[in-house]
Design a protein around this motif. Sequence first.
Motif, PDB file in Angstrom:
ATOM      1  N   ASP A 294      27.357  17.047  34.413  1.00  0.00           N
ATOM      2  CA  ASP A 294      26.090  16.232  34.158  1.00  0.00           C
ATOM      3  C   ASP A 294      26.270  15.947  32.285  1.00  0.00           C
ATOM      4  O   ASP A 294      25.242  16.321  31.839  1.00  0.00           O
ATOM      5  N   GLY A 295      27.287  15.771  32.057  1.00  0.00           N
ATOM      6  CA  GLY A 295      27.369  15.367  30.509  1.00  0.00           C
ATOM      7  C   GLY A 295      27.567  16.431  29.610  1.00  0.00           C
ATOM      8  O   GLY A 295      27.535  16.449  28.498  1.00  0.00           O
ATOM      9  N   ARG A 296      27.557  17.859  30.088  1.00  0.00           N
ATOM     10  CA  ARG A 296      27.717  19.150  29.268  1.00  0.00           C
ATOM     11  C   ARG A 296      29.118  19.753  30.029  1.00  0.00           C
ATOM     12  O   ARG A 296      29.408  19.560  30.870  1.00  0.00           O
ATOM     13  N   GLU A 297      29.567  20.875  29.109  1.00  0.00           N
ATOM     14  CA  GLU A 297      30.472  21.557  29.409  1.00  0.00           C
ATOM     15  C   GLU A 297      30.030  22.878  29.709  1.00  0.00           C
ATOM     16  O   GLU A 297      29.446  23.693  28.774  1.00  0.00           O
ATOM     17  N   ILE A 298      30.556  23.497  30.834  1.00  0.00           N
ATOM     18  CA  ILE A 298      30.175  24.931  31.185  1.00  0.00           C
ATOM     19  C   ILE A 298      31.384  25.551  30.919  1.00  0.00           C
ATOM     20  O   ILE A 298      32.436  25.249  31.502  1.00  0.00           O
ATOM     21  N   ARG A 299      31.134  26.670  30.199  1.00  0.00           N
ATOM     22  CA  ARG A 299      32.108  27.780  29.794  1.00  0.00           C
ATOM     23  C   ARG A 299      32.133  29.003  30.480  1.00  0.00           C
ATOM     24  O   ARG A 299      31.168  29.545  30.334  1.00  0.00           O
ATOM     25  N   THR A 300      33.407  29.186  31.063  1.00  0.00           N
ATOM     26  CA  THR A 300      33.323  30.663  31.791  1.00  0.00           C
ATOM     27  C   THR A 300      34.557  31.224  31.231  1.00  0.00           C
ATOM     28  O   THR A 300      35.632  30.804  30.702  1.00  0.00           O
TER      29      THR A 300
ATOM     30  N   ARG B 241      32.201  35.885  22.662  1.00  0.00           N
ATOM     31  CA  ARG B 241      32.376  35.503  21.503  1.00  0.00           C
ATOM     32  C   ARG B 241      33.190  33.903  21.212  1.00  0.00           C
ATOM     33  O   ARG B 241      32.590  33.387  20.216  1.00  0.00           O
ATOM     34  N   HIS B 242      34.033  33.856  21.930  1.00  0.00           N
ATOM     35  CA  HIS B 242      34.792  32.610  22.315  1.00  0.00           C
ATOM     36  C   HIS B 242      34.117  31.458  22.773  1.00  0.00           C
ATOM     37  O   HIS B 242      34.456  30.430  23.014  1.00  0.00           O
ATOM     38  N   GLY B 243      32.998  31.796  23.351  1.00  0.00           N
ATOM     39  CA  GLY B 243      31.949  30.680  23.967  1.00  0.00           C
ATOM     40  C   GLY B 243      31.640  30.819  25.411  1.00  0.00           C
ATOM     41  O   GLY B 243      30.923  29.952  25.985  1.00  0.00           O
ATOM     42  N   ALA B 244      32.216  31.950  26.069  1.00  0.00           N
ATOM     43  CA  ALA B 244      31.887  32.104  27.886  1.00  0.00           C
ATOM     44  C   ALA B 244      30.424  32.284  27.773  1.00  0.00           C
ATOM     45  O   ALA B 244      29.962  33.278  27.401  1.00  0.00           O
ATOM     46  N   GLU B 245      29.734  31.540  28.708  1.00  0.00           N
ATOM     47  CA  GLU B 245      28.541  31.708  29.091  1.00  0.00           C
ATOM     48  C   GLU B 245      28.288  32.437  30.069  1.00  0.00           C
ATOM     49  O   GLU B 245      27.140  32.707  30.641  1.00  0.00           O
ATOM     50  N   LEU B 246      29.226  32.569  31.248  1.00  0.00           N
ATOM     51  CA  LEU B 246      29.185  33.444  32.267  1.00  0.00           C
ATOM     52  C   LEU B 246      30.465  34.072  32.596  1.00  0.00           C
ATOM     53  O   LEU B 246      31.486  33.454  32.260  1.00  0.00           O
ATOM     54  N   LEU B 247      30.439  35.325  32.962  1.00  0.00           N
ATOM     55  CA  LEU B 247      31.758  36.211  33.063  1.00  0.00           C
ATOM     56  C   LEU B 247      31.950  36.550  34.493  1.00  0.00           C
ATOM     57  O   LEU B 247      31.420  37.045  35.094  1.00  0.00           O
ATOM     58  N   PHE B 248      33.184  36.081  34.943  1.00  0.00           N
ATOM     59  CA  PHE B 248      33.822  36.563  36.041  1.00  0.00           C
ATOM     60  C   PHE B 248      34.828  37.736  35.896  1.00  0.00           C
ATOM     61  O   PHE B 248      35.627  37.718  34.875  1.00  0.00           O
TER      62      PHE B 248
ATOM     63  N   VAL C 115      28.623  41.756  20.583  1.00  0.00           N
ATOM     64  CA  VAL C 115      29.945  40.620  20.709  1.00  0.00           C
ATOM     65  C   VAL C 115      30.218  40.367  19.502  1.00  0.00           C
ATOM     66  O   VAL C 115      31.476  39.706  19.350  1.00  0.00           O
ATOM     67  N   ARG C 116      29.384  40.079  18.405  1.00  0.00           N
ATOM     68  CA  ARG C 116      30.028  39.523  17.030  1.00  0.00           C
ATOM     69  C   ARG C 116      30.737  40.655  16.358  1.00  0.00           C
ATOM     70  O   ARG C 116      31.813  40.146  15.762  1.00  0.00           O
ATOM     71  N   TYR C 117      30.540  41.980  16.355  1.00  0.00           N
ATOM     72  CA  TYR C 117      31.459  42.894  15.625  1.00  0.00           C
ATOM     73  C   TYR C 117      32.088  43.867  16.554  1.00  0.00           C
ATOM     74  O   TYR C 117      32.843  44.580  15.891  1.00  0.00           O
ATOM     75  N   GLY C 118      32.087  43.980  17.637  1.00  0.00           N
ATOM     76  CA  GLY C 118      32.744  44.659  18.492  1.00  0.00           C
ATOM     77  C   GLY C 118      32.887  46.153  18.240  1.00  0.00           C
ATOM     78  O   GLY C 118      31.576  46.535  18.037  1.00  0.00           O
ATOM     79  N   ASP C 119      33.655  47.030  18.358  1.00  0.00           N
ATOM     80  CA  ASP C 119      33.823  48.633  18.292  1.00  0.00           C
ATOM     81  C   ASP C 119      33.855  48.844  16.610  1.00  0.00           C
ATOM     82  O   ASP C 119      34.713  49.449  16.470  1.00  0.00           O
ATOM     83  N   VAL C 120      32.866  48.344  16.032  1.00  0.00           N
ATOM     84  CA  VAL C 120      33.027  48.780  14.577  1.00  0.00           C
ATOM     85  C   VAL C 120      32.722  50.236  14.354  1.00  0.00           C
ATOM     86  O   VAL C 120      33.073  50.995  13.256  1.00  0.00           O
ATOM     87  N   LEU C 121      31.951  50.843  15.251  1.00  0.00           N
ATOM     88  CA  LEU C 121      31.686  52.480  15.308  1.00  0.00           C
ATOM     89  C   LEU C 121      33.091  53.028  15.144  1.00  0.00           C
ATOM     90  O   LEU C 121      33.213  54.122  14.506  1.00  0.00           O
ATOM     91  N   GLY C 122      34.045  52.515  16.088  1.00  0.00           N
ATOM     92  CA  GLY C 122      35.464  53.200  15.866  1.00  0.00           C
ATOM     93  C   GLY C 122      36.121  53.003  14.559  1.00  0.00           C
ATOM     94  O   GLY C 122      36.667  53.925  14.323  1.00  0.00           O
ATOM     95  N   ARG C 123      36.125  51.736  14.071  1.00  0.00           N
ATOM     96  CA  ARG C 123      36.765  51.455  12.630  1.00  0.00           C
ATOM     97  C   ARG C 123      36.034  52.390  11.516  1.00  0.00           C
ATOM     98  O   ARG C 123      36.988  53.058  10.951  1.00  0.00           O
ATOM     99  N   VAL C 124      34.797  52.494  11.736  1.00  0.00           N
ATOM    100  CA  VAL C 124      34.181  53.367  10.448  1.00  0.00           C
ATOM    101  C   VAL C 124      34.408  54.639  10.848  1.00  0.00           C
ATOM    102  O   VAL C 124      34.459  55.327   9.891  1.00  0.00           O
ATOM    103  N   SER C 125      34.312  55.184  12.031  1.00  0.00           N
ATOM    104  CA  SER C 125      34.469  56.637  12.371  1.00  0.00           C
ATOM    105  C   SER C 125      36.104  57.285  11.807  1.00  0.00           C
ATOM    106  O   SER C 125      36.178  58.013  11.254  1.00  0.00           O
TER     107      SER C 125
END
Length: 522
Positions: free
Chosen positions: A379-385, A404-411, A487-497
Amino acid sequence: MLVASSVIMLSVGWLRISGLPLLAALVPLLLISNSYDSSRRSFWRMAGWTALTFCLWSVATIWWVWNAAPIGVFAATAVQVVLFGAVFMFYHYTSKRSRPALANVLLVCGWIAAEYIYLNGQISFPWLLLGNGFANDTWAIQWYEFTGALGGSLWVLVSNLLIFRALTSRRKVWWLRETAWAALPVLLSLVLFWSWKEPAGERVTVTAIQPNIEPYTEKFTLPQQEQDSIILALAASSPADADFIIAPETAVDDNIWENRIGSSAAVARYLAFIRNERPEAQFITGATTLKLYRSEREKTFSARPLGDGRWYDVYNSALAIDSAGGIAVHHKAKLVIGVEMMPFMELLAPFTDFIVDLGGTTGQLGTDNYYRIFRLQRDGREIRTAAPICYESVYGEHFATFARHGAELLFVITNDGWWGDTPGYKQHFAFSRMRAIETRRYVVRSANTGISGFINSRGDVLDTLGWDFRGTVTDTVPLSDEVTLYVRYGDVLGRVSGYVFLLSVLYYIVYRFRRKSHLVDE
């Protein structure tokens, strides 16, 4: 008795009881450590108790791996004991020779850094990350959308140290601190849990297929055409307005060459079904695909010789097929060690013949670091999975990258039948509940057998099909483009630790040097 109590509290989270005992699971080991002095003899005794505890914890929770690969139990247990045993023993050593605060920081940051290394190293089976123990306590871990599972590990480690301090201190204030530390994350989670609202985005209809083809006696002996007939007959029960039809990992085991994927007989059958029966839908299915390299210069480290000067890679893949003939391919990036890959291939290449034949492919598989997003015009829009494959759903940061790369639904497409009717497939399903919270996406699972079904973005389990059942499950679910902190920063706790741990080690070295030089008061 102390070792037994520690093993029980460490294990129950993976046995579908509750992960909350983890908040005190290391206290018995800490008490044993506290009872020893700084002598070498005491050190090795403590090392024995530590190794025994972590060994029994591993066996109690992942014994089911034996059904697929007996050596996997020994290998995973050995790494668990060595990696995390070393962290705990470093804490034991430093706790006798430095201030408690420094030893505590070394334990917490060292453990989380070790978990991060285990997540990202070539030797990787991060099933027993402490934060994973809360997979069935989703009401208590809604804040994983900020920290991921490593935040759960931080919660466990600090809680254990506070309980230990309370037990060994006469100051009642320590009990108040421990209560606050244990309660505040739960209170925050409950606020998030009850304030959760279903995403307001567009809704799509999804049918997940569970063909229940026995992996050992049928999967690789039954002709592909018969397996396709089973799957397509199940797909025919999907609603006429279905947007997505999902089939499991390696549903198509026809060794499809990617440079001529349209000529595959199996793909042609799927494409014919979509065009004739569900022209508005996208069919996502697992497959074994092959990529050709025409010269040795082009080949990857995992490529196999074809025998005529050419080479090829074998991939565990997901295909997205639509009625227009478009076929997108995602390659599994997180491979099961000892099953789909051999670590340190440059050194261990002679041992690739020992790789176990599971999942429809054998030998060292190819991989890449590309996060394939499937796209469907509607319907004129793109669904990203996206369709992470099996083991990819164990890795929170990797899984979140699809969002983070745009998936709106995950299988999640998987084949959990290798382990039999054991806790293995139940644990694997529960990990998808954490992934739903971390990404705030609906997760739909299609398992050859195991548990297929729907998980909402709060981690609640909706409609499912259980073990040893052939059928489909359908639901209409919302899309979401929310970007959580995780989603934006991931496992930042692991890197900081990791950084804090290294700085703490340097500080400890300086501290010991100054003390030996009488620059620090005894």
